[in-house]
Design a protein around this motif. Structure first.
Motif, mmCIF file in Angstrom:
data_model
loop_
_atom_site.group_PDB
_atom_site.id
_atom_site.type_symbol
_atom_site.label_atom_id
_atom_site.label_comp_id
_atom_site.label_asym_id
_atom_site.label_seq_id
_atom_site.Cartn_x
_atom_site.Cartn_y
_atom_site.Cartn_z
ATOM 1 N N VAL A 157 25.625 31.206 42.101
ATOM 2 C CA VAL A 157 25.075 32.173 43.069
ATOM 3 C C VAL A 157 23.558 32.010 43.224
ATOM 4 O O VAL A 157 23.058 31.908 44.352
ATOM 5 N N ILE B 180 21.622 30.823 46.624
ATOM 6 C CA ILE B 180 20.556 31.678 47.156
ATOM 7 C C ILE B 180 19.249 30.892 47.317
ATOM 8 O O ILE B 180 18.474 31.124 48.238
ATOM 9 N N SER C 64 24.782 40.122 49.502
ATOM 10 C CA SER C 64 25.372 39.295 48.452
ATOM 11 C C SER C 64 25.729 40.157 47.250
ATOM 12 O O SER C 64 25.464 41.354 47.215
ATOM 13 N N LYS D 277 32.767 34.036 45.698
ATOM 14 C CA LYS D 277 31.723 34.848 46.342
ATOM 15 C C LYS D 277 30.711 34.022 47.120
ATOM 16 O O LYS D 277 30.218 34.458 48.168
ATOM 17 N N THR D 278 30.386 32.810 46.645
ATOM 18 C CA THR D 278 29.417 31.995 47.385
ATOM 19 C C THR D 278 30.005 31.476 48.699
ATOM 20 O O THR D 278 29.265 31.169 49.629
ATOM 21 N N LEU E 139 28.941 33.900 51.293
ATOM 22 C CA LEU E 139 27.532 33.754 51.659
ATOM 23 C C LEU E 139 27.351 32.595 52.625
ATOM 24 O O LEU E 139 26.653 32.698 53.639
#
Length: 610
Positions: free
Chosen positions: A128, A132, A334, A569-570, A573
């Protein structure tokens, strides 16, 4: 694990609960935290009401809470906080600066280097923070070169997932699989014990992401690609001749079908501002301060028979609305974001940062524009806000590191604590790799040092921790323990071996890995890993083989989160930043899964002589 070829009422109940859990984990309308808590409650209450004995001892229902103190969860939480320390201090910014400069000279070579750097860093740091770091750089480069960010963002995101599977600390999935295997009597994996097969399979995958994906993925245009300001603050002057003179403000708003929002009223007669009130009578030479798109502002001018002014004077064809100090940026919600599960009005985000919300994009939904009341929409992970504000306000928001901000610049900032945070993270990895301390202890020590050196504070730590991750880990560990102790895992392993009767061991190993790869793209990867590990060991015991390659098949399969945006989760994003669709993930992710699966299916039997 005792071999079981028949079932009892408790194992049947646990297997049914497992099926229900996997179903609940796929329901978008039910929060993953709620589903996880239900599983924990069902297990603890069920085994309290209906006690169960195994190996001449009672299974205490309170044991299902042990996941909250499990070594794997401690390590996952500590590493998440340490990763937040890297983000908050900007410890990885030097890497970003080098990549940003290289992109200006050689984009093709820079993409390869970006993929390699992203994969390498993700082997030791949660991916993550890596995503980012790289998202703003690649987005800014795409805007400056007038190319589509969709050609590079997805390959970058997948490269970090590939790198994460190479070490025991690369992902929470790895930590859980290794910990559950050790709990079941297997030897503890060293940090780099399975890096060799990942290097080989990952090399094929990186070549695919570098040379193939950018050429066949459809070009997508994210909202940020048009960087001209969308909303302006302007004044509507009510003249002596205007038909709107001497009318109440609510009457004028009704003329615009309720669309016009008046921020304040500038009363020229005594050079003062009046807060808008629906009953306020608008007089001649009053100026209504309004915020909207150029098209709507011109429409209001005509409807109200007013004269439109900007900070530079009256607006007409020769003097259009122009705000050189304004810029557009995207804010992505996020994991750990303060805006998650809240609204803009509740958080007062726009007022605190002097920003305007232009639009809200949510995957699979129609983009909400300024004409809708964006401030009252509850935000979720993966949402992207299109905002506008003065250059310095956008820069302040980026420097605060509270949110993931994408704009047209690749400006990177770091604090004086950045080198300290970097060396603390290096120490966490080195101490665990050398076997001096277990990763749970070295990571916890590292977090303490970050607090001691002011790299992070307790607010940062609470933002880094994610309730969803914690509960899914605890629920998965509880469910895995129930499958193991009731004999359900052994029975499922027995059924698996029977269904593969006559097939080679290589085929069984490959089939198990493919099953995990499918599960991880539909349900939580952590759930797939923890449920799959005891079953994998059971299969090995049924076959009288070394369980290690079967455990690695689960680990590798559960990390192949490429085919759906919700698999990791990424992915969410990257999806919002690149403007991707669900179909884009299928188009790129399925071939990538196939490459990794085929390569591991060849390597694992070769390395373990089975």
């Amino acid at each position: 694990m005792q071999l079981v070829t028949s079932v009892n009422s408790h194992s049947i109940a646990v297997m049914l609960l497992t099926v229900l859990a996997l179903f609940l984990f796929t329901r978008e309308k039910i929060p993953l935290e709620t589903s996880s808590l239900f599983i924990i409650v069902a297990l603890t209450v069920g085994f309290t009401i209906f006690p169960y004995e195994y190996e001449n001892k009672e299974l205490h229902s309170i044991d299902f809470f042990s996941g909250f103190g499990h070594e794997a969860l401690i390590a996952v939480c500590a590493l998440m906080i340490a990763g937040q320390g890297l983000v908050r201090t900007g410890a990885l910014e030097p890497v970003g600066r080098v990549l940003s400069k290289l992109w200006a000279s050689s984009p093709k070579l820079s993409l390869l280097l970006t993929l390699i750097v992203g994969a390498t860093l993700s082997a030791f740091v949660n991916n993550v923070p890596i995503v980012i770091l790289l998202l703003p750089i690649l987005t800014a480069v795409s805007i400056k070169t007038k190319t589509s960010a969709s050609k590079v963002l997805m390959p970058m995101g997948f490269a970090t997932l590939i790198g994460g599977m190479s070490t025991t600390i690369g992902t929470s999935t790895n930590l859980l699989v290794v910990s559950v295997a050790v709990d079941m009597g297997m030897r503890d994996f060293g940090m780099f014990d399975f890096i060799f097969p990942v290097l080989i399979a990952g090399s094929f995958a990186i070549v695919y992401l570098w040379l193939v994906v950018p050429y066949f993925i459809k070009e997508r245009r994210a909202p940020l690609m048009d960087t001209s300001p969308r909303v302006f603050t302007a004044k509507l002057m009510i003249t002596e001749e205007s038909a709107s003179k001497d009318q109440a403000l609510n009457e004028l708003i009704l003329k615009t079908d309720g669309m016009m929002k008046v921020l304040r009223i500038h009363r020229n007669s005594n050079d003062m501002y009046v807060l808008p009130n629906s009953k306020t009578i608008i007089k001649a030479e009053d100026m209504l301060v309004v915020e909207d798109t150029p098209e709507n502002l011109k429409s209001y001018e005509k409807i109200l028979d007013a004269v439109l002014y900007s900070s530079l004077g009256a607006v007409d064809e020769e003097h259009p609305l122009l705000e050189e100090e304004q810029q557009i940026a995207e804010v992505i919600i996020s994991q750990g974001s303060k805006l998650n599960n809240t609204t803009l009005s509740q958080s007062r985000f726009l007022q605190r940062h002097n920003l305007i919300a232009l639009a809200l994009h949510r995957s699979g939904k129609k983009t909400e524009t300024v004409l809708k009341d964006i401030a009252e929409i509850s935000l979720k992970i993966g949402d992207v806000l299109l905002i506008q504000g003065k250059n310095e306000h956008i820069l302040e928001l980026k420097q605060s590191r509270e949110l993931l901000v994408l704009d047209a610049t690749s400006d990177l900032t770091h604090t004086k604590q950045a080198p300290i945070a970097f060396f603390i993270m290096f120490g966490i990895v080195a101490v665990a790799a050398l076997g001096i301390l277990p990763i749970a202890i070295s990571a916890t020590l590292g977090v303490f040092l970050m607090f001691l050196t002011s790299c992070i504070n307790w607010k940062d730590a609470s933002n880094a921790l994610n309730t969803q991750v914690i509960l899914i880990v605890v629920a998965s560990l509880a469910l895995g323990g129930a499958l193991l102790k009731t004999g359900a895992a052994s029975y499922i392993a027995h059924l698996f071996v029977l269904s593969m009767d006559g097939m080679s061991t290589t085929f069984m190993l490959s089939g198990l890995m493919l099953l995990m790869a499918i599960m991880t793209n539909v349900v939580s990867n952590n759930a797939a890993a923890v449920i799959g590990t005891p079953i994998a060991i059971g299969i090995a015991q049924q076959l009288n083989l070394d369980p290690e390659p079967f455990v690695l098949a689960v680990l590798f399969g559960a990390n192949m989160s490429y085919a759906t945006p919700m698999a990791y989760k990424t992915n969410l994003l990257v999806m919002t930043a690149g403007g991707y669709t669900f179909g884009d993930f299928l188009k790129v992710g399925i071939p990538l899964t196939f490459i990794m699966w085929i390569t591991f299916s060849w390597l694992l039997p070769l390395l373990y002589n089975i």
